[in-house]
Scaffold this motif. Sequence first.
Motif, PDB file in Angstrom:
ATOM      1  N   ILE A  90       8.432  -3.001  -5.088  1.00  0.00           N
ATOM      2  CA  ILE A  90       8.122  -3.578  -3.776  1.00  0.00           C
ATOM      3  C   ILE A  90       6.794  -2.968  -3.329  1.00  0.00           C
ATOM      4  O   ILE A  90       6.661  -1.742  -3.289  1.00  0.00           O
ATOM      5  CB  ILE A  90       9.232  -3.283  -2.750  1.00  0.00           C
ATOM      6  N   GLY A  91       5.817  -3.822  -3.031  1.00  0.00           N
ATOM      7  CA  GLY A  91       4.501  -3.340  -2.641  1.00  0.00           C
ATOM      8  C   GLY A  91       4.299  -3.421  -1.137  1.00  0.00           C
ATOM      9  O   GLY A  91       4.952  -4.211  -0.452  1.00  0.00           O
ATOM     10  N   VAL A  92       3.418  -2.575  -0.614  1.00  0.00           N
ATOM     11  CA  VAL A  92       3.049  -2.641   0.798  1.00  0.00           C
ATOM     12  C   VAL A  92       1.542  -2.798   0.878  1.00  0.00           C
ATOM     13  O   VAL A  92       0.791  -1.950   0.366  1.00  0.00           O
ATOM     14  CB  VAL A  92       3.509  -1.390   1.577  1.00  0.00           C
ATOM     15  N   ALA A  93       1.100  -3.894   1.498  1.00  0.00           N
ATOM     16  CA  ALA A  93      -0.325  -4.179   1.623  1.00  0.00           C
ATOM     17  C   ALA A  93      -0.861  -3.555   2.908  1.00  0.00           C
ATOM     18  O   ALA A  93      -0.111  -3.351   3.856  1.00  0.00           O
ATOM     19  CB  ALA A  93      -0.556  -5.688   1.628  1.00  0.00           C
ATOM     20  N   PRO A  94      -2.160  -3.231   2.948  1.00  0.00           N
ATOM     21  CA  PRO A  94      -2.751  -2.556   4.109  1.00  0.00           C
ATOM     22  C   PRO A  94      -3.415  -3.568   5.040  1.00  0.00           C
ATOM     23  O   PRO A  94      -3.288  -4.769   4.856  1.00  0.00           O
ATOM     24  CB  PRO A  94      -3.824  -1.722   3.444  1.00  0.00           C
ATOM     25  N   VAL A  95      -4.138  -3.072   6.024  1.00  0.00           N
ATOM     26  CA  VAL A  95      -5.134  -3.883   6.715  1.00  0.00           C
ATOM     27  C   VAL A  95      -6.490  -3.413   6.205  1.00  0.00           C
ATOM     28  O   VAL A  95      -6.741  -2.226   6.087  1.00  0.00           O
ATOM     29  CB  VAL A  95      -5.038  -3.741   8.243  1.00  0.00           C
ATOM     30  N   GLY A  96      -7.332  -4.364   5.868  1.00  0.00           N
ATOM     31  CA  GLY A  96      -8.613  -4.081   5.220  1.00  0.00           C
ATOM     32  C   GLY A  96      -8.825  -5.176   4.205  1.00  0.00           C
ATOM     33  O   GLY A  96      -8.168  -6.216   4.267  1.00  0.00           O
ATOM     34  N   ASP A 138      -7.974   2.687   6.327  1.00  0.00           N
ATOM     35  CA  ASP A 138      -6.541   2.546   6.586  1.00  0.00           C
ATOM     36  C   ASP A 138      -5.808   3.856   6.334  1.00  0.00           C
ATOM     37  O   ASP A 138      -5.036   4.330   7.173  1.00  0.00           O
ATOM     38  CB  ASP A 138      -6.006   1.440   5.659  1.00  0.00           C
ATOM     39  N   LEU A 139      -6.083   4.470   5.188  1.00  0.00           N
ATOM     40  CA  LEU A 139      -5.303   5.642   4.766  1.00  0.00           C
ATOM     41  C   LEU A 139      -5.817   6.947   5.346  1.00  0.00           C
ATOM     42  O   LEU A 139      -5.040   7.849   5.670  1.00  0.00           O
ATOM     43  CB  LEU A 139      -5.292   5.709   3.236  1.00  0.00           C
ATOM     44  N   ALA A 140      -7.160   7.070   5.469  1.00  0.00           N
ATOM     45  CA  ALA A 140      -7.724   8.384   5.797  1.00  0.00           C
ATOM     46  C   ALA A 140      -8.305   8.467   7.213  1.00  0.00           C
ATOM     47  O   ALA A 140      -8.794   9.516   7.623  1.00  0.00           O
ATOM     48  CB  ALA A 140      -8.792   8.771   4.775  1.00  0.00           C
ATOM     49  N   ALA A 141      -8.270   7.342   7.979  1.00  0.00           N
ATOM     50  CA  ALA A 141      -8.708   7.419   9.385  1.00  0.00           C
ATOM     51  C   ALA A 141      -7.505   7.107  10.271  1.00  0.00           C
ATOM     52  O   ALA A 141      -6.771   8.006  10.683  1.00  0.00           O
ATOM     53  CB  ALA A 141      -9.863   6.468   9.649  1.00  0.00           C
TER      54      ALA A 141
END
Lengths: 356, 270
Positions: free
Chosen positions: B66-72, B117-120
């Motif tokens: 199951i994947g989770v997509a980001p915003v970006g 998304d991940l680091a800010a």
Amino acid sequence: MGELRLMKGNEALAEAAIRSGCDAYFGYPITPQSEVLEYLSREAFNRTGMIVLQAESEVASINMIYGAAGAGKRAMTSSSSPGISLMQEGISYIAAAELPCLIVNVSRGGPGLGTIQPSQGDYFQATKGGGHGDYKLIVLAPSSVQEMADFVRLGFDLADKYRNPVMILADGAIGQMMEKVELFEQLPRGGTYSKPWATTGKTKDRERNIITSLHIDPRQMEKINLRLQKKYKEIQEKEVRYETFKIEDADYILTAFGLGARICKKVVEIGREKGYKLGLIRPITLFPFPFKVYSEIAEKVKGILDVEMNAGQMVEDVKLSVNGKTRVEFYGRMGGIIPTPEEILEYFENKFLKGE
Amino acid sequence: MDETILKTEEQDFIEEDICVAENLVYHKPKTLTDTDLHYCPGCGHGVVHRLLMEVVEEMNIQDKVIGVAPVGCAVFAYNYMDIDMQEAAHGRATAVATGIIRVLPDKLVFTYQGDGDLAAIGTAETIHTCNRGENILIVFINNAVYGMTSGQMAPTTLPGMVTTTSPFGRDVKTMGYPLKITDLVAQLPGTYYVTRQAVNNAGNVRKAKKAIQKAFQFLQQRKGTCFIEIVSNCPSNWKMTPVESNKFVEEVMIPNYPLGDLKVPKEEQK
């Protein structure tokens, strides 16, 4: 008869979550509802295997709910006003992605960090949006410890039935007070609704499932909005709940929700002893709002006094329902102050009646 | 003999004798959909999508993943990967993944996130998910820029690097330093396998794929959080050709974000 216990509202709610077959709770401590997380941490996993996780923030917990609800499980969180504010983005996403889940707001006085004392200042936030975009939560307003328990089960069922987030809007007093509560029996984990849309791993016999709220094409986005609005309309037609008290012969109607309604019940009693024919209407579902009962009673009574623990929020919906057919006035206290039955009756006698 | 006819005969000859099963060196994994990628020419996202789906196909785990997509830029990842996916709010992918893995502990859950998304915006969720050791794979695409919103400064933008919001170059005195979040999460006891890879040349692509394979194997063994940073490119927002951008990855990005494993499980070290 079910098991009887003397419990705090927050504890009854937590106990009801376990008994409703809730699969997962994600939350963050905040007064006046931390007992929910504490009670579940102590009780839930050993009894039903229910997952309980203390998240790093309310922002994280609401997004964990998104994940768990998207995976087809019964998920819930609870918080109090400032924490619920932090969750608003996630709630909007959950409503848009049509994920069933339960969100509990044991509200306190605001704005800002405010106070930890009870308040009803989050009515607008709960019923008019709170987050961005056109969406609705089904909002249940308990006014007793018994209802703190019963509305968890009802909330999960409504959430699954409509694929919509449900909010229980309580307040710090209901959460903290102790009362006798009759508990319903333990239900199987996860509820009985099938969720073929959930992300559980794509098997060969079906297309992939996608949980998303992103639809770049405006025509597609409008279509989805129209579908949501249709669902909200159906909820308005089928799920309105309210309680009335001595309205049959009433000249004047008091109206209030949650804790305010408990106080107003007393006002009706002491008012009637003094010869005022008072009645009470208590909305149980704040969305869908019971517009019809007000519009009908408005033709028979001399006026409606709306009592809230805020600056006057539900009164706007009462006025919309009444649509000018009778006089609607408001009495409220803010900032964590709970009005007494005596001061409400005094306002009724000295201000409301004299304003006729 | 007519020249055109000759060419056709040559083509027939090639198709019959060369395009046979035993000569197959590459095929598009069945776990990728036929939807055209929206990524710019030369972008690393397409390569990483393909690597992930190759591994899913080869390990035969499509029904488990199951994947989770980001915003970006990767917000539409679910259009290309033929697996169940959830689209998370900006920065919240690892919280969403936590929600999924906690209720479906037998599944293999991964997030796919960019540097903004991940680091800010998602730093808290990233750190705490890693610290809890959630049994998920975090794929972190670092191209030092906000791609989707067209080229603003990212937490990983290098000192002096020009973006639309650092038009005179990133001045670390006022804009802070590049956040090496992969080094941070490697310090946390919850992470099991932390590595930094790239997809700028064929050799690195192969290594990156191996890292993804390893990570999914660790998830199957429920070892804890696996974190793969992929140092990537952004030709459009870097205002470079694809070739120039890969050269920039090699000459500027990789010296600042050195490739290799930052945390290797003990049994792997033997």
